[in-house]
Design an enzyme around this catalytic site. Structure first.
Site, PDB file in Angstrom:
ATOM      1  N   GLY A  26      53.250  59.705 100.897  1.00 38.06           N
ATOM      2  CA  GLY A  26      53.837  60.612 101.972  1.00 38.06           C
ATOM      3  C   GLY A  26      55.196  61.205 101.607  1.00 38.06           C
ATOM      4  N   ASN A  27      55.624  62.145 102.178  1.00 44.86           N
ATOM      5  CA  ASN A  27      56.971  62.729 102.063  1.00 44.86           C
ATOM      6  C   ASN A  27      57.541  63.308 103.568  1.00 44.86           C
ATOM      7  OD1 ASN A  27      55.047  65.285 101.370  1.00 44.86           O
ATOM      8  ND2 ASN A  27      54.822  63.997  99.589  1.00 44.86           N
ATOM      9  N   SER A  41      60.549  61.831  94.811  1.00 40.05           N
ATOM     10  CA  SER A  41      59.263  61.732  94.435  1.00 40.05           C
ATOM     11  C   SER A  41      58.977  60.255  94.202  1.00 40.05           C
ATOM     12  CB  SER A  41      58.828  62.469  93.151  1.00 40.05           C
ATOM     13  OG  SER A  41      57.711  62.126  92.539  1.00 40.05           O
ATOM     14  N   GLY A  42      57.781  59.668  94.353  1.00 41.88           N
ATOM     15  CA  GLY A  42      57.525  58.101  93.927  1.00 41.88           C
ATOM     16  C   GLY A  42      58.280  57.262  94.523  1.00 41.88           C
ATOM     17  N   SER A  71      56.800  65.623  95.131  1.00 41.81           N
ATOM     18  CA  SER A  71      55.938  66.173  94.442  1.00 41.81           C
ATOM     19  C   SER A  71      55.040  67.378  95.350  1.00 41.81           C
ATOM     20  CB  SER A  71      54.856  65.473  93.523  1.00 41.81           C
ATOM     21  OG  SER A  71      53.940  64.683  94.518  1.00 41.81           O
ATOM     22  N   GLU A  72      55.145  67.051  96.676  1.00 41.22           N
ATOM     23  CA  GLU A  72      54.298  67.964  97.708  1.00 41.22           C
ATOM     24  C   GLU A  72      55.298  68.985  98.289  1.00 41.22           C
ATOM     25  OE1 GLU A  72      51.426  68.395  97.655  1.00 41.22           O
ATOM     26  OE2 GLU A  72      50.516  66.386  97.488  1.00 41.22           O
ATOM     27  N   HIS A  93      49.725  59.546 104.960  1.00 37.52           N
ATOM     28  CA  HIS A  93      48.320  59.375 104.908  1.00 37.52           C
ATOM     29  C   HIS A  93      47.798  58.371 106.029  1.00 37.52           C
ATOM     30  CE1 HIS A  93      48.732  60.084 100.303  1.00 37.52           C
ATOM     31  NE2 HIS A  93      49.204  61.068 101.014  1.00 37.52           N
ATOM     32  N   HIS A 154      42.845  63.647 102.144  1.00 34.59           N
ATOM     33  CA  HIS A 154      44.228  63.282 101.797  1.00 34.59           C
ATOM     34  C   HIS A 154      45.214  62.783 102.779  1.00 34.59           C
ATOM     35  CE1 HIS A 154      47.798  65.523  99.402  1.00 34.59           C
ATOM     36  NE2 HIS A 154      48.226  64.092  99.913  1.00 34.59           N
TER      37      HIS A 154
HETATM   38 ZN   LIG Z   1      50.037  62.967 100.118  1.00 34.67          ZN
END
Ligand SMILES: [Zn+2]
Length: 225
Positions: A26-27, A41-42, A71-72, A93, A154
């Site tokens: 997620g983000n 990220s990460g 990354s999204e 998610h 996703h």
């Molecule tokens: Zn995702």
């Protein structure tokens, strides 16, 4: 800005506590003046501290903070470009909502009045390779007219006027998906019971079938009681 950072960290913690994200899934992002605050990220969302969040411009370039933006981020940037009314975006998610997309089931928001009122229609964007340009392309046609989307295989993408609203839409989406899933399951039960012939075959060898003895009439059973 500190308040925004604290709010975002609180949202990330709630997402992880409810299992809407696990590990580094997620983000989350929100507008902060002319820039955006975004999760790195990460990162493990539930363990983020306010100072871990990054500030980027609307092109996604890092302005402040250490590490790489999510990354999204491309997906978030598209939403902010298309929706001036949106100030926060949550990508999670959620397991049941995501499973609906695997099963090819539509998220029928119109089945639940409160969900329809708060989320409106929730379409499923076609599968796109995560973290690539394919993701914004897959959601592009859906962003203008919706508050929440499912991403095939996703997860979810919810927007809002602020972090709380985007988060609560995510929570509501997963809860509604759970109700829809249970309804699908229950509806499957009447069709899956064994037929009379199969039941008879099952109990044929028993000295007496389990439950009330069908060989005795109801009246006989009542009198005996
Ligand atoms: Zn995702």
């Amino acid at each position: 800005m500190l308040r925004l950072r604290e709010q975002m960290v609180a949202v990330c913690r709630r997402l992880q506590q409810l299992g809407l994200v696990t590990a580094t899934d997620g983000n989350v992002s929100c507008r902060a003046g002319d820039a955006l605050l975004v999760t790195p990220s990460g990162s493990v969302k539930g363990a983020l501290r306010p100072k871990d969040l990054l500030l980027v411009d609307l092109e996604g370039r890092l302005l402040e903070g250490r590490g790489r933006p999510s990354s999204e981020l491309k997906m978030h940037l598209l939403v902010y470009r298309r929706r001036p009314d949106v100030n926060a975006v949550v990508h999670a998610h959620p397991p049941v909502a995501t499973a609906l997309t695997l099963a090819g089931l539509a998220f029928t928001a119109e089945a639940l009045p409160e969900v329809w009122l708060t989320l409106g229609p929730v379409p499923t964007a076609p599968y796109a390779t995560p973290s690539t340009k394919e993701v914004p392309a897959a959601i592009e046609a859906l962003v203008a007219d919706h508050q929440a989307l499912l991403l095939e295989r996703h997860g979810s993408l919810c927007f809002g006027r602020d972090l709380d609203q985007a988060y609560m839409r995510t929570e509501k989406l997963e809860q509604a998906a759970r109700v829809l899933f249970i309804a699908h399951e229950l509806r499957g039960v009447p069709a899956s019971v064994l037929g009379a012939e199969a039941l008879a075959a099952l109990t044929a060898g028993l000295p007496r079938p389990p439950g009330p003895d069908p060989r005795r009439s109801r009246r006989q059973r009542t009198e005996a009681a």
